[in-house]
Motif scaffolding. Sequence first.
Motif, PDB file in Angstrom:
ATOM      1  N   TRP A  10       0.870  -1.366  -0.749  1.00  0.00           N
ATOM      2  CA  TRP A  10      -0.493   0.090   0.189  1.00  0.00           C
ATOM      3  C   TRP A  10       0.338   1.136  -0.242  1.00  0.00           C
ATOM      4  N   GLY A  11      -0.105   2.208  -0.659  1.00  0.00           N
ATOM      5  CA  GLY A  11       0.890   3.729  -0.195  1.00  0.00           C
ATOM      6  C   GLY A  11       2.344   4.049  -0.915  1.00  0.00           C
ATOM      7  N   VAL A  12       2.384   2.919  -2.099  1.00  0.00           N
ATOM      8  CA  VAL A  12       4.506   3.777  -2.613  1.00  0.00           C
ATOM      9  C   VAL A  12       4.228   3.704  -3.781  1.00  0.00           C
ATOM     10  N   GLY A  13       3.255   2.668  -4.410  1.00  0.00           N
ATOM     11  CA  GLY A  13       4.036   2.071  -6.327  1.00  0.00           C
ATOM     12  C   GLY A  13       5.045   1.194  -6.701  1.00  0.00           C
ATOM     13  N   ILE A  14       4.943   0.688  -7.489  1.00  0.00           N
ATOM     14  CA  ILE A  14       5.799   0.406  -8.392  1.00  0.00           C
ATOM     15  C   ILE A  14       7.338  -0.182  -8.061  1.00  0.00           C
ATOM     16  N   GLU A  15       7.629   1.693  -7.912  1.00  0.00           N
ATOM     17  CA  GLU A  15       8.967   2.330  -8.030  1.00  0.00           C
ATOM     18  C   GLU A  15       9.863   0.991  -6.722  1.00  0.00           C
ATOM     19  N   PRO A  16       9.731   1.680  -5.581  1.00  0.00           N
ATOM     20  CA  PRO A  16      10.825   1.127  -4.742  1.00  0.00           C
ATOM     21  C   PRO A  16      11.468  -0.399  -4.724  1.00  0.00           C
ATOM     22  N   LEU A  17      10.368  -1.331  -5.371  1.00  0.00           N
ATOM     23  CA  LEU A  17      10.632  -2.489  -5.386  1.00  0.00           C
ATOM     24  C   LEU A  17      10.903  -3.362  -6.876  1.00  0.00           C
ATOM     25  N   GLN A  18      11.503  -1.780  -7.871  1.00  0.00           N
ATOM     26  CA  GLN A  18      11.991  -2.234  -9.447  1.00  0.00           C
ATOM     27  C   GLN A  18      13.780  -2.569  -8.576  1.00  0.00           C
ATOM     28  N   HIS A  19      13.995  -2.569  -7.661  1.00  0.00           N
ATOM     29  CA  HIS A  19      15.748  -2.764  -7.325  1.00  0.00           C
ATOM     30  C   HIS A  19      15.776  -4.432  -6.862  1.00  0.00           C
ATOM     31  N   LEU A  20      14.896  -5.125  -6.201  1.00  0.00           N
ATOM     32  CA  LEU A  20      14.490  -5.507  -5.974  1.00  0.00           C
ATOM     33  C   LEU A  20      14.403  -6.967  -7.350  1.00  0.00           C
ATOM     34  N   GLN A  21      13.482  -5.958  -8.213  1.00  0.00           N
ATOM     35  CA  GLN A  21      13.189  -6.676  -9.114  1.00  0.00           C
ATOM     36  C   GLN A  21      14.554  -7.103 -10.204  1.00  0.00           C
ATOM     37  N   GLN A  22      14.944  -6.117 -10.106  1.00  0.00           N
ATOM     38  CA  GLN A  22      16.695  -6.013 -11.159  1.00  0.00           C
ATOM     39  C   GLN A  22      17.631  -7.174 -10.548  1.00  0.00           C
ATOM     40  N   GLN A  23      17.345  -6.925  -9.038  1.00  0.00           N
ATOM     41  CA  GLN A  23      18.239  -8.419  -8.401  1.00  0.00           C
ATOM     42  C   GLN A  23      18.260  -9.660  -9.115  1.00  0.00           C
ATOM     43  N   LEU A  24      16.796  -9.752  -8.622  1.00  0.00           N
ATOM     44  CA  LEU A  24      16.388 -11.200  -9.371  1.00  0.00           C
ATOM     45  C   LEU A  24      16.841 -11.172 -11.038  1.00  0.00           C
ATOM     46  N   ARG A  25      16.357 -10.553 -11.803  1.00  0.00           N
ATOM     47  CA  ARG A  25      16.930 -11.241 -12.863  1.00  0.00           C
ATOM     48  C   ARG A  25      18.054 -10.771 -13.062  1.00  0.00           C
ATOM     49  N   GLY A  26      19.141 -10.123 -12.666  1.00  0.00           N
ATOM     50  CA  GLY A  26      20.239  -9.925 -12.719  1.00  0.00           C
ATOM     51  C   GLY A  26      20.802 -11.638 -12.863  1.00  0.00           C
ATOM     52  N   ALA A  27      20.079 -12.876 -11.972  1.00  0.00           N
ATOM     53  CA  ALA A  27      20.339 -13.823 -11.281  1.00  0.00           C
ATOM     54  C   ALA A  27      19.596 -14.628 -12.270  1.00  0.00           C
ATOM     55  N   GLY A  28      18.831 -14.142 -13.053  1.00  0.00           N
ATOM     56  CA  GLY A  28      18.561 -15.164 -14.379  1.00  0.00           C
ATOM     57  C   GLY A  28      17.048 -15.370 -14.157  1.00  0.00           C
ATOM     58  N   CYS A  29      16.333 -14.632 -12.966  1.00  0.00           N
ATOM     59  CA  CYS A  29      14.929 -14.828 -13.386  1.00  0.00           C
ATOM     60  C   CYS A  29      14.247 -13.856 -14.141  1.00  0.00           C
ATOM     61  N   VAL A  30      12.967 -14.970 -14.839  1.00  0.00           N
ATOM     62  CA  VAL A  30      11.581 -13.265 -15.505  1.00  0.00           C
ATOM     63  C   VAL A  30      11.061 -12.763 -14.004  1.00  0.00           C
ATOM     64  N   ALA A  31      11.445 -11.376 -13.587  1.00  0.00           N
ATOM     65  CA  ALA A  31      10.385 -10.780 -12.643  1.00  0.00           C
ATOM     66  C   ALA A  31      10.161  -9.719 -13.114  1.00  0.00           C
ATOM     67  N   GLU A  32       8.465  -9.360 -12.742  1.00  0.00           N
ATOM     68  CA  GLU A  32       7.485  -9.019 -13.329  1.00  0.00           C
ATOM     69  C   GLU A  32       7.045  -8.058 -11.455  1.00  0.00           C
ATOM     70  N   VAL A  33       6.984  -6.345 -12.228  1.00  0.00           N
ATOM     71  CA  VAL A  33       6.137  -5.949 -10.287  1.00  0.00           C
ATOM     72  C   VAL A  33       5.133  -5.309 -10.648  1.00  0.00           C
ATOM     73  N   ILE A  34       3.807  -5.778 -10.437  1.00  0.00           N
ATOM     74  CA  ILE A  34       2.190  -4.894 -10.483  1.00  0.00           C
ATOM     75  C   ILE A  34       2.024  -3.881  -8.975  1.00  0.00           C
ATOM     76  N   ASN A  35       1.241  -3.398  -8.931  1.00  0.00           N
ATOM     77  CA  ASN A  35       0.714  -2.685  -8.350  1.00  0.00           C
ATOM     78  C   ASN A  35      -0.274  -3.232  -8.205  1.00  0.00           C
ATOM     79  N   ILE A  36      -0.582  -3.412  -6.229  1.00  0.00           N
ATOM     80  CA  ILE A  36      -1.958  -3.266  -5.374  1.00  0.00           C
ATOM     81  C   ILE A  36      -3.148  -3.353  -6.580  1.00  0.00           C
ATOM     82  N   PHE A  37      -4.268  -4.116  -6.001  1.00  0.00           N
ATOM     83  CA  PHE A  37      -5.499  -4.119  -6.764  1.00  0.00           C
ATOM     84  C   PHE A  37      -6.791  -4.436  -5.660  1.00  0.00           C
ATOM     85  N   ASP A  38      -8.247  -4.221  -6.302  1.00  0.00           N
ATOM     86  CA  ASP A  38      -9.065  -3.919  -5.209  1.00  0.00           C
ATOM     87  C   ASP A  38      -9.280  -6.258  -5.835  1.00  0.00           C
ATOM     88  N   ALA A  39      -8.848  -6.593  -4.727  1.00  0.00           N
ATOM     89  CA  ALA A  39      -8.706  -7.755  -4.277  1.00  0.00           C
ATOM     90  C   ALA A  39     -10.275  -8.297  -4.079  1.00  0.00           C
TER      91      ALA A  39
END
Length: 238
Positions: A10-39
């Motif tokens: 909640w509250g921060v959007g996807i930008e702060p998690l993009q560094h973690l996304q890059q770390q996972l991609r650097g290790a060979g993973c396919v990684a996508e970040v999405i925002n919260i949604f109304d479940a």
Amino acid sequence: MQSVLLITGWGVGIEPLQHLQQQLRGAGCVAEVINIFDAADPIAFQATLVKVQHYDVLVGWSLGGQLATLLAQQFWEQTGIAKTLITLASNPCFVQREAWPCAMPDVDFQAFKQSFYAQPQSCIKRFCYLLTQGDVQAKNNWLSLQSLIVPQDDRLMKKGLELLETLNLVSMLKQYQGKQLHLFANQDTLVDHRIAQYCQQLTAKFLSVDFVEGSHSFPFFQDAETSDKILKFISEND
């Protein structure tokens, strides 16, 4: 190659998690970040559930961990396929209940919710402060986090607060048939690390708990360590 779907909180959007996304991609993973949604919206939930079929691992931070849990359970019920579930600084029941006392008291949550309704910008600034409390460089991280956040949709933010207030996924974690890791931070001021004791007492078949040093925002500022924990769990349970 593992594929990972990251869900922010909640509250921060996807930008702060993009560094973690890059770390996972650097290790060979396919990684996508999405925002919260109304479940609670069947259309929004189903649209996100369609994404799940393309990923091996669902990872969610804070509210995103609850959303990942909902998606994992629903996907398993529909297909019989259990995705690996990993939550980061996420309480399955964020607001205190009699049967789940290790959570935010309702009176505190209501005060926070009202502060957002009254002054959303000031509330988010204070929220960033709370996220980074416990870090060695708390002030620097507080300022850095604020600079990463872009304005969020007001309606979605209010829906997110409703989800935090009402979701209680404890029984869902007990029943989940897939492998699950719940990662907590020892200095977290929003999700007490002692919740790990409650999680460890759940009778889930493949449930693990682990810890890092730091605050609620550890996936942002300790992205390398967080990535290592995720990859280790995936590797050991492949």
